[in-house]
Design an enzyme around this catalytic site. Structure first.
Site, PDB file in Angstrom:
ATOM      1  N   CYS A  38       0.811  -1.217   0.000  1.00 55.68           N
ATOM      2  CA  CYS A  38       0.000   0.000   0.000  1.00 55.68           C
ATOM      3  C   CYS A  38       0.844   1.266   0.000  1.00 55.68           C
ATOM      4  CB  CYS A  38      -0.961   0.029   1.173  1.00 55.68           C
ATOM      5  SG  CYS A  38      -2.113   1.416   0.987  1.00 55.68           S
ATOM      6  N   CYS A  50      -6.573   2.349  -2.753  1.00 60.12           N
ATOM      7  CA  CYS A  50      -5.872   2.826  -1.568  1.00 60.12           C
ATOM      8  C   CYS A  50      -6.816   3.753  -0.816  1.00 60.12           C
ATOM      9  CB  CYS A  50      -4.613   3.580  -2.007  1.00 60.12           C
ATOM     10  SG  CYS A  50      -3.603   4.078  -0.619  1.00 60.12           S
TER      11      CYS A  50
END
Length: 435
Positions: free
Chosen positions: A160, A372
Site C-alpha cells: 500500500c 488505496c
C-alpha cells in the site's frame, strides 16, 4: 504419495486464503494444501488506524487455524526452495511436497540492509512504522512534543504505497487537536515526483497538504538512517536544475528553490555531506524496504527485478503454465494491496479451473485494479481506485452509500474504512466470496 496435492498454495495471507476458499467453493479439487508457518493472520489495512489510536490492534488478528478454509490441509512449515521442473517444493521440516498446480502467494519480505541503520533504529524511541509495530507508532504520535516530524518511505515497492502518508495526515490532525502542531513542522519526503500517481486523487491530496501546511520533498531517495543522531539521509534522484537552484534555503534565496524538490518549503535542519542530504528529525515514520521472500528470489520463477514472473493479465507464470502467482510477490505494475488481491483471485481461480478442466486457461483478465483508502483526518477519507494505466476507476456500488465522488474527502468513506471493510474482509473475502 502422502506429500502430493493437486493444488498447492504457498502463503496464508490475504491472497492464499482467499484463493483456497474460492477454489473449494467451486469444488474444483478435494486435494488442496496451504504452506504457511505463521500462527496468526493479520488484517493489516487497519494498522493505519491502530497507529493513530483509533482501532484495537487485537481486532486485527485471528488464529491461522481459524483462517485455513475447511477442506484445505494446513502444512505449518516454511517453503525453502522450488523445483518447478519437477513440480515440487522443498520445506524446512516436511520434506519435499509435490503438486499438479501451484499458486504462489507468500507476500513480501523486509530487507533492512537496503537502508543501512534503519533496522537498528526501527520500532525504538522516536522511529516507528505502521508496517511493523503500529502500537509503537501510536506511542510515538501521542508522545510527540513538537519539532520536525518526518514521514518517508524507501524507494523499493512497498505494501500500500499510500500508507506512509495516511498516518501523517492522522498524526497531524491529532497534534492539531492537542496543541502540539504549532510547535512542529511536518515533512513528507519521497523518491517520487508527485504525491499520488492518479491525477484526481493527487489534486485532492495537494489540497489536504495545503490545509495542513505540510512540506513535501520530492526526488528524495532514503539511503540510510542515523538513529543515534536522528538524521535520515537522502540521495537526490534528479539533478538540480542548472543555474544554481537549490534544495535547501537560506534567508535570501528562498525564491530560488527548485520546485521539483520542494513544495511548501519549511526551514528545518538539513546537513549536506558526501553528496547526500540529511534531514534531522524529532520523530520518523517510514515503511521497511521490501523484496520478494528469499526462497522466491533465489528460484528460477522470478524476473530480473526479483519478483514472481507472471503474466500481468492472466496471473499465469510465464515459463511454467501450471504455476500461478498473485498478491504482493507478483511482478504486477500496480499497488500491492488487499484490494488488488480481491480482483486478482477471481481471475486466477477461473483460469486455473479452466486449465484443470479443459487444459487451457479461461478468458478472464486482470486489469491492474487496486485501491488505496487514504484517510486524511479522523473522520475523513478519499478512496483511490485505479488500474494499470493509473485511470481513476471508482466502484459504482459507492453510489449506494450516497458517495458521489470518492476522489473527494467524505465522512462516509471513513465509516466504510473503519467498519465496513474489516467486515467484508473477514466475512466475505476470507470465505471465498466475491466482493
Amino acid at each position: 504419495m502422502a506429500n502430493h496435492y493437486e493444488i498447492l498454495i504457498i502463503g496464508g495471507g490475504t491472497a492464499g486464503i482467499m484463493s483456497a476458499a474460492q477454489l473449494l467453493r467451486q469444488k474444483l479439487s478435494k486435494s488442496i494444501a496451504i504452506i504457511e508457518p505463521a500462527d496468526t493472520h493479520y488484517y493489516q489495512p487497519a494498522w493505519t488506524l491502530v497507529g493513530a489510536g483509533t482501532y484495537n490492534f487485537d481486532k486485527t488478528a485471528k488464529p491461522m487455524s481459524e483462517m485455513i478454509p475447511k477442506g484445505a490441509k494446513w502444512i505449518k512449515d516454511k517453503a525453502t526452495t522450488f523445483d518447478a521442473d519437477n513440480n515440487s517444493v522443498h520445506t524446512e521440516k516436511s520434506g519435499v511436497i509435490t503438486y499438479d498446480y501451484l499458486v504462489v502467494a507468500p507476500g513480501l519480505a523486509y530487507d533492512f540492509s537496503l537502508v543501512p541503520g534503519l533496522g537498528e533504529a526501527m520500532d525504538k524511541g522516536v522511529v516507528c512504522s505502521n508496517y511493523t509495530d503500529p502500537k509503537h507508532t501510536w506511542d510515538v504520535v501521542k508522545n510527540f512534543k513538537g519539532g520536525t516530524a518526518l514521514f518517508t518511505q524507501p524507494a523499493t515497492p512497498i505494501k500500500c504505497g499510500g500508507a506512509p502518508q495516511k498516518i501523517m495526515y492522522l498524526a497531524e490532525d491529532y497534534w492539531n487537536k492537542n496543541k502540539v502542531r504549532a510547535k512542529s513542522e511536518v515533512l513528507f519526503a519521497t523518491a517520487g515526483t508527485v504525491i499520488f500517481g492518479t491525477k484526481v486523487i493527487a489534486e485532492t491530496l495537494m489540497e489536504v497538504v495545503e490545509r495542513k501546511d505540510i512540506n513535501l520533498r520530492f526526488n528524495h531517495k532514503l539511503v540510510k538512517v542515523d538513529g543515534e543522531n536522528q538524521i535520515a539521509w537522502y540521495e537526490l534522484t534528479k539533478d538540480i536544475k542548472a543555474g544554481g537552484c537549490i534544495v535547501m534555503s537560506g534567508d535570501d534565496d528562498e525564491k530560488r528553490l527548485d520546485e521539483d524538490f520542494q513544495y511548501n518549503y519549511k526551514r528545518v535542519k538539513v546537513t549536506k555531506k558526501d553528496g547526500l542530504y540529511g534531514i534531522h528529525y524529532d520523530m520518523l515514520h517510514t515503511a521497511p524496504p521490501s523484496v520478494a521472500p528469499k526462497f522466491i528470489r533465489e528460484s528460477n520463477l522470478v524476473n530480473d527485478a526479483g519478483w514472481l514472473d507472471v503474466d500481468i493479465h492472466t496471473l499465469q507464470h510465464k515459463k511454467y503454465p501450471n504455476v500461478f502467482g498473485l498478491g504482493d510477490v507478483a511482478a504486477l505494475p500496480t499497488a500491492k494491496t488487499g484490494a488488488a488481491v480481491r480482483k486478482q483471485v477471481p481471475v486466477l481461480t477461473d483460469n486455473l479451473s479452466m486449465l484443470i478442466k479443459h487444459k487451457k486457461i479461461g478468458s478472464k483478465s486482470y486489469n491492474g485494479y487496486s485501491s488505496c483508502p487514504l484517510v486524511t483526518d479522523y473522520g475523513k477519507m478519499v478512496l483511490a481506485e485505479f488500474d494499470y494505466e493509473g485511470n481513476f476507476t471508482p466502484d459504482p456500488k459507492l453510489k449506494r452509500m450516497l458517495i458521489k465522488d470518492s476522489s473527494k474527502e467524505h465522512w462516509r468513506l471513513w465509516m466504510f474504512k473503519k467498519y465496513m471493510l474489516p467486515y467484508l474482509y473477514w466475512q466475505r473475502m476470507m470465505k471465498g466470496k466475491n466482493v
